[in-house]
Design an enzyme around this catalytic site. Structure first.
Site, mmCIF file in Angstrom:
data_model
loop_
_atom_site.group_PDB
_atom_site.id
_atom_site.type_symbol
_atom_site.label_atom_id
_atom_site.label_comp_id
_atom_site.label_asym_id
_atom_site.label_seq_id
_atom_site.Cartn_x
_atom_site.Cartn_y
_atom_site.Cartn_z
ATOM 1 N N ASP A 237 -2.833 1.177 7.033
ATOM 2 C CA ASP A 237 -1.940 0.901 5.898
ATOM 3 C C ASP A 237 -1.505 -0.566 5.899
ATOM 4 O O ASP A 237 -1.345 -1.179 4.839
ATOM 5 C CB ASP A 237 -0.698 1.803 5.966
ATOM 6 C CG ASP A 237 -1.064 3.258 6.181
ATOM 7 O OD1 ASP A 237 -1.222 3.970 5.189
ATOM 8 O OD2 ASP A 237 -1.210 3.651 7.350
ATOM 9 N N GLU B 43 -1.139 -1.215 -4.946
ATOM 10 C CA GLU B 43 -2.360 -0.448 -5.189
ATOM 11 C C GLU B 43 -2.151 0.486 -6.374
ATOM 12 O O GLU B 43 -1.149 1.195 -6.444
ATOM 13 C CB GLU B 43 -2.747 0.368 -3.951
ATOM 14 C CG GLU B 43 -4.053 1.133 -4.139
ATOM 15 C CD GLU B 43 -4.495 1.845 -2.877
ATOM 16 O OE1 GLU B 43 -5.038 1.173 -1.980
ATOM 17 O OE2 GLU B 43 -4.296 3.064 -2.790
ATOM 18 N N ASP C 186 0.889 -1.169 0.000
ATOM 19 C CA ASP C 186 0.000 0.000 0.000
ATOM 20 C C ASP C 186 0.923 1.214 0.000
ATOM 21 O O ASP C 186 1.397 1.640 1.052
ATOM 22 C CB ASP C 186 -0.884 -0.021 1.248
ATOM 23 C CG ASP C 186 -1.839 1.173 1.287
ATOM 24 O OD1 ASP C 186 -2.304 1.603 0.220
ATOM 25 O OD2 ASP C 186 -2.100 1.673 2.398
#
Length: 198
Positions: A141, A68, A7
């Site tokens: 996160d 991501e 992430d």
């Protein structure tokens, strides 16, 4: 199949590694957050994040990497930092000839919860459930990185490096999506059931 989920973030970069069996059962291998102080020079921050990622890649040797997909936000500065960290992740994977999957937040939410507009709390709760953890990984996160790894593993046929056009081998749906669809179909059947007229 072992997947490293990333992430990307300049201040906090979530990293999570999961092992996924042919049954789609997932097991936690590692989860952490690579942090850098905002007052540090940009190049130094990127260097620290790169070193952290490469250490994890070398220690845990994943089969693939999930990142991501960067999407437009109102804060251009935040997007730039996210994009720069994403580039580091792609480079680190390419150096090791690892396949990379880019997934949007909506794809990840749909894969994990069955609903593409789920909030972070719902995603974290499902991550803990899927991995059979006593509590939700924190900060968010970390949970997001694990969700990315799980999403990628569920969408890619085990033993394959590339994601198919229509998701996993079982009808193009992840386990969460199949459960969601089954619930919707059950509700539709109940609604459509004939009523007795007296």
């Amino acid at each position: 199949m072992r997947v490293l989920g990333i992430d990307p973030g300049l201040t906090r970069c979530g990293v999570g590694i999961v092992d996924v069996a042919p049954t789609r059962a997932a097991v936690l291998v590692h989860v952490s957050v690579i942090t850098t102080p905002p007052e540090l020079a940009l190049e130094e921050r990127l260097l620290r994040i790169a070193a952290g990622m490469e250490a994890l890649l070398d220690e845990h040797r994943p089969d693939s990497v999930a990142v991501e997909r960067v999407f437009a936000q109102h804060n251009v500065r935040t997007v730039m930092g996210t994009a720069q960290v994403s580039g580091i992740a792609l480079l680190a994977a390419a150096r090791r000839s690892l396949p990379v999957g880019l997934h949007t937040p909506t794809e990840v939410k749909a894969a994990i919860t069955g609903y593409g507009q789920a909030d972070k709390k719902q995603v974290g709760t499902m991550v803990a459930k899927v991995l059979r953890l006593d509590e939700v990984p924190r900060p968010a996160d970390a949970a997001d990185a694990l969700a990315l790894a799980i999403c990628h593993a569920w969408r890619v046929p085990l033993g394959s490096g590339a994601a198919p056009a229509n998701g996993d081998a079982a009808g193009g749906l992840t386990p969460a999506q199949r459960a969601w669809r089954a619930a919707e179909q059950g509700a539709a059947r109940r609604t459509a059931a004939p009523r007795l007229v007296r």
